[in-house]
Design an enzyme around this catalytic site. Structure first.
Site, mmCIF file in Angstrom:
data_model
loop_
_atom_site.group_PDB
_atom_site.id
_atom_site.type_symbol
_atom_site.label_atom_id
_atom_site.label_comp_id
_atom_site.label_asym_id
_atom_site.label_seq_id
_atom_site.Cartn_x
_atom_site.Cartn_y
_atom_site.Cartn_z
ATOM 1 N N ASP A 80 0.814 -1.210 0.000
ATOM 2 C CA ASP A 80 0.000 0.000 0.000
ATOM 3 C C ASP A 80 0.851 1.265 0.000
ATOM 4 O O ASP A 80 0.461 2.279 -0.588
ATOM 5 C CB ASP A 80 -0.939 -0.001 1.204
ATOM 6 N N SER A 470 -5.537 5.027 5.222
ATOM 7 C CA SER A 470 -4.464 4.158 5.674
ATOM 8 C C SER A 470 -4.611 3.906 7.169
ATOM 9 O O SER A 470 -5.143 4.740 7.907
ATOM 10 C CB SER A 470 -3.117 4.819 5.390
#
Length: 554
Positions: A80, A470
């Site tokens: 990510d 996130s």
């Protein structure tokens, strides 16, 4: 102990099958033993996975010691951090389904008796847990462990430190040599990024859920104890075959409530509100968003981990890991004590002897950071089906906030406005058409949230989105707004200047316009053309469900 693999190996009619095994060097003894599929997510693009071949070898050693035959196969994964803030991030969440599907294909096609799931980072661990529930054969999760935090001139830093400092670096406020030194220092070892971000949250929650051994979430990636734990996991998966210890007997509704309780106590990633319902769905359990609020109301927040606090996973490990937190929950009647786990013991038996070794890292329940859990689900006329925020990482000044909407129809557009410092104190940034269907892929938004913090506006500016954040996000960042814009949710009807009211303690998210005005706008609204309508993302967008239900694919 062999059950499924006998359909592949036994009898005269399976002579051709055995011949194919002999082509790979297998011997009779190996073919008579239980066949354990070892799903190895190692690759050379994710720091948390760069070392998983070594973890896998340790798992295989344990399997062999216990009398099983390990069979390794590969699993994809997205980093990510590397995919952040460009088209690559659209592929992160949807990779979870590919991971689960690919492991299912390998296990069913080849008749594995059990699975050892070697994983670490953000969507790989949830995908592995999903397929364990789906296949319902003996399974154990083995993570690669967290990265150590970085050190520079006596200061501790991690990946989120770098994202937060992008605006100052771009504007020249940080000396280029200093910026390079930070780049070199922030991520010093293999492992999942060092804070209580999504990867570490899910690897810790797997202990409470019962699918991983104690220590799975917190033993650092570079410690010998991590290799030892992998060997123990290999031994246990073979032993589990004779115990009829199946995922559907472990991942019960009570086990999910245990995982959520732990999540609230240590302030995990908002992404857990996507992944836990998706995992539960695989074993036929509904886990509505309200459950998170119900449990948060009972469980205090006792760990202040990065991004909301100063501590990292290595600190939590030295303080005893998550098992002492589970014991604290058990002692207060906040844990379903009798839930079975892969150890052969109950969740309460696993943590019975656990002790808090550092009360500055794990505070007592009577002296918590917050009296309620780390995550909050908000409802209101802007989020009828819910939205989520990491309350433990929100500044007190922003727990209640009202301000004018600044509308952005994509994450890059909003990120550029923040970095260019064209936002104002009091604004509520709205990033829409970034949900599961609209993104497509519900991309993670660490760049805008970290940049808001980096320019010092995290106590003045809020951000809401139908996308997600996130695990490294902090501040008044409210995600998973459902229904999403692409489905005509209220977030699609907002206009610049609309007053948005945020009340995190009151669990509400509203826009100050009348229902009649909302209806007028709704009649005038039509969905925009899909941003991507081909390939895997196109198929995903057509099949994925709301973020409020875990963004599962139907």
């Amino acid at each position: 102990m062999r059950q499924i693999s006998s359909n592949v190996m036994d009898g005269d009619e399976r002579c051709p099958h055995r011949s194919l095994f002999r082509a790979m060097g297998y011997i009779d003894r190996e073919m008579r033993q239980p066949i354990i599929g070892v799903a190895n997510a190692a690759n050379e693009i994710i720091p948390g996975h760069i070392h998983l071949d070594k973890i896998t070898e340790a798992v295989k050693a344990g399997i062999r010691m216990a009398g099983g035959t390990p069979v390794t196969f590969g699993v994809i994964g997205v980093c990510d951090g590397i995919a952040m803030n460009h088209t690559g991030m659209k592929y992160s969440l949807c990779s979870r389904e590919l991971i689960a599907d690919s492991v299912e294909v390998m296990a069913r096609a080849h008749g594995f008796d059990g699975l050892a799931l070697v994983t670490n980072c953000d969507k790989i661990t949830p995908g592995m847990l999903m397929v364990a529930g789906r296949l319902n054969i003996p399974s154990i999760l083995v993570s690669g462990g967290p990265m150590l935090a970085g050190q520079l001139d006596g200061e501790t830093l991690d990946l989120v430190t770098l994202f937060a400092e992008i605006p100052r670096a771009v504007s020249g406020e940080i000396d280029p040599e200093r910026w390079k030194a930070m780049e070199n220092a922030a991520c010093p070892t293999a492992g999942s990024c060092a804070g209580m971000f999504t990867a570490n949250s899910m690897n810790c929650l797997s202990e409470a859920l019962g699918l991983a051994l104690p220590g799975n979430g917190t033993i650092p990636a570079v410690y010998g104890a991590r290799i030892a734990l992998a060997k123990q996991a290999g031994i246990r998966i073979v032993e589990m075959l004779s115990e009829d210890r199946l995922p559907d007997k472990i991942m019960t509704r009570a086990a999910f409530e245990n995982a959520i309780a732990l999540d609230m106590a240590f302030g995990g990633s908002t992404n857990t509100a996507l992944h836990l319902p998706a995992i539960a769905n695989e074993v036929g359990i509904e886990l509505p968003m309200q459950v998170f609020n119900d449990i948060a109301a009972r469980v205090p927040h006792v760990c202040s981990m990065s991004p909301g606090g100063p501590h990292h996973l290595e600190d939590l490990y030295r303080a005893g890991g998550v098992q002492p937190i589970l014991k604290m929950l058990a002692d207060r009647g906040l844990l379903h004590n009798d839930e079975p786990t892969v150890t052969g013991n109950t969740v309460a038996e696993n943590c019975a002897d656990a002790e808090v070794k550092d009360s500055t890292v794990i505070r007592p329940f009577d002296d918590p950071y917050h009296k309620t859990g780390g995550l909050a689900v908000l409802f209101g006329n802007l989020a009828p089906d819910g939205a989520i925020v990491k309350e433990s990482a929100v500044a007190p000044e922003m727990l209640n906030h009202a301000g004018p909407a600044r509308i952005f129809d994509s994450e890059p557009e909003a990120a550029r406005a923040i970095i260019d410092r064209t936002i104002r104190k009091g604004d509520v940034l709205v990033i829409r058409y970034e949900g599961p269907k609209g993104g497509p892929g519900m991309q993670e938004m660490l760049t805008p949230t970290a940049s808001i913090k980096g320019i010092g506006l995290d106590k003045d500016v809020a951000l809401i989105t139908d996308g997600r954040f996130s695990g490294g996000t902090s501040g008044a960042s409210i995600g998973h707004v459902s229904p999403e814009a692409m489905e005509g949710g209220p977030i699609a009807l907002l206009r610049d200047g609309d007053t948005i009211e945020i009340d995190i303690p009151g669990r509400s998210l509203n826009v100050r316009i009348s229902e009649s005005e909302m209806e007028t706008r709704r009649k005038a609204w039509s969905p925009p053309a899909p941003k991507i309508d081909s390939g895997y993302l196109g198929r995903y967008a057509r099949q994925v469900c709301s973020g409020s239900t875990g963004a599962v694919v139907r």
